[in-house]
Write an enzyme that holds these catalytic residues in place. Sequence first.
Site, mmCIF file in Angstrom:
data_model
loop_
_atom_site.group_PDB
_atom_site.id
_atom_site.type_symbol
_atom_site.label_atom_id
_atom_site.label_comp_id
_atom_site.label_asym_id
_atom_site.label_seq_id
_atom_site.Cartn_x
_atom_site.Cartn_y
_atom_site.Cartn_z
ATOM 1 N N LYS A 37 0.854 -1.178 0.000
ATOM 2 C CA LYS A 37 0.000 0.000 0.000
ATOM 3 C C LYS A 37 0.894 1.233 0.000
ATOM 4 O O LYS A 37 1.698 1.427 0.916
ATOM 5 C CB LYS A 37 -0.902 -0.016 1.220
ATOM 6 C CG LYS A 37 -1.808 1.198 1.303
ATOM 7 C CD LYS A 37 -2.865 1.022 2.360
ATOM 8 C CE LYS A 37 -3.673 2.290 2.516
ATOM 9 N NZ LYS A 37 -4.663 2.188 3.582
ATOM 10 N N LYS A 83 -2.227 -1.519 -3.805
ATOM 11 C CA LYS A 83 -3.089 -0.342 -3.745
ATOM 12 C C LYS A 83 -2.242 0.915 -3.786
ATOM 13 O O LYS A 83 -1.264 0.973 -3.040
ATOM 14 C CB LYS A 83 -3.874 -0.414 -2.441
ATOM 15 C CG LYS A 83 -4.723 0.776 -2.146
ATOM 16 C CD LYS A 83 -5.391 0.580 -0.816
ATOM 17 C CE LYS A 83 -6.210 1.812 -0.506
ATOM 18 N NZ LYS A 83 -6.789 1.755 0.810
HETATM 19 C C1 PBG Z 1 -7.141 3.272 5.484
HETATM 20 C C2 PBG Z 1 -7.638 3.234 4.091
HETATM 21 C C3 PBG Z 1 -7.496 4.216 3.108
HETATM 22 C C4 PBG Z 1 -8.133 3.739 1.968
HETATM 23 C C5 PBG Z 1 -8.657 2.489 2.269
HETATM 24 N N1 PBG Z 1 -8.322 2.183 3.585
HETATM 25 C C6 PBG Z 1 -6.933 5.580 3.184
HETATM 26 C C7 PBG Z 1 -5.552 5.841 3.517
HETATM 27 O O1 PBG Z 1 -4.700 4.958 3.640
HETATM 28 O O2 PBG Z 1 -5.276 7.021 3.701
HETATM 29 C C8 PBG Z 1 -8.222 4.473 0.657
HETATM 30 C C9 PBG Z 1 -9.244 3.991 -0.308
HETATM 31 C C10 PBG Z 1 -9.495 4.923 -1.438
HETATM 32 O O3 PBG Z 1 -8.804 5.951 -1.602
HETATM 33 O O4 PBG Z 1 -10.425 4.645 -2.220
HETATM 34 N N2 PBG Z 1 -8.094 2.729 6.373
#
Ligand code: PBG
Length: 308
Positions: free
Chosen positions: A181, A233
């Site tokens: 991520k 992601k």
């Molecule tokens: C954190 C989380 C995020 C997203 C999913 N889970 C945000 C982040 O890491 O700041 C982002 C999903 C998206 O942008 O569609 N719980």
Amino acid sequence: MRRLVGETTLRPRQLILPMFVGEGLDAPRPISSMPGVVQHTRDTLRKAAVDAVNAGVGGLMLFGIPATRDAEGSGAVDENGILNVALRDLRQELGDATVLMADTCLDEFTDHGHCGVLDADGAVDNDATLRIYAQMAIAQVEAGAHVLGPSGMMDGQIGVIRRALDEVGHKDAAILAYSAKYASAFYGPFREAVDSQLKGDRKTYQQDPGNGREALREIELDLAEGADMIMVKPALSYLDVIKAAADISPVPVAAYNISGEYAMVEAAAANGWLDRERTVLEVLTSIRRAGADLILTYWAAEAAGWLD
Ligand code: PBG
């Protein structure tokens, strides 16, 4: 002939719909940077979930937005916290008709917006956070989640959650690890979607966009700790990482087509600059072509309808 020789399939069952539920709402709340996506009430969430399942999506990923927050994110472990209450609603409504997934992360629940709790210096405390994730995971499974989605990028989170679940007998609960991520600008609209309180950034725990090899290291660690599925992601700026993950992963690979990727297409389509349906299907097909078995996308229910 094109249909006969087409290499890449895109099927509704491969799509997972992320959904938001807000505590104490009496009507769905639109998210301005994600046209068509809302923070649901408990009631509209049930209805939208049933519609998505009827459209054929393979799963739902639920995020909760609490009415109040604190430093420990205690609403995340509370069985009466909004996410756990909504999981219970959906499991009751849907049974095993779909795969119900929950975001296992504290950022929606903390008053500082970080994915973990903070130490005395204000830095994210990895190991103290893991202890809370273990409690959160158990609460989510007991509320009805089939799959947990730890998205906080804390070191060791998969192993700690797996052990905690096994110890209390939840051996069948699966873990979709957000393994690779990245600290991405494309999360912008999501921060609006969950009323994020974050002031700084997540660079101490999310990956540098320039690092590809590091993603494989993160994936290998999560696999060794017991991940049942792994995730890359965001998706579109990281198709090479998806490909590399698919080449080595013995378990299914998911990719999250995130909020900013959704917002870009929606904004351009609203201006008449892109053909919306063609663009969406091309985006999803390219993520599948790169090697993702599963795609989390805000278009899941609508695209499933187009694919029938
Ligand atoms: C954190 C989380 C995020 C997203 C999913 N889970 C945000 C982040 O890491 O700041 C982002 C999903 C998206 O942008 O569609 N719980």
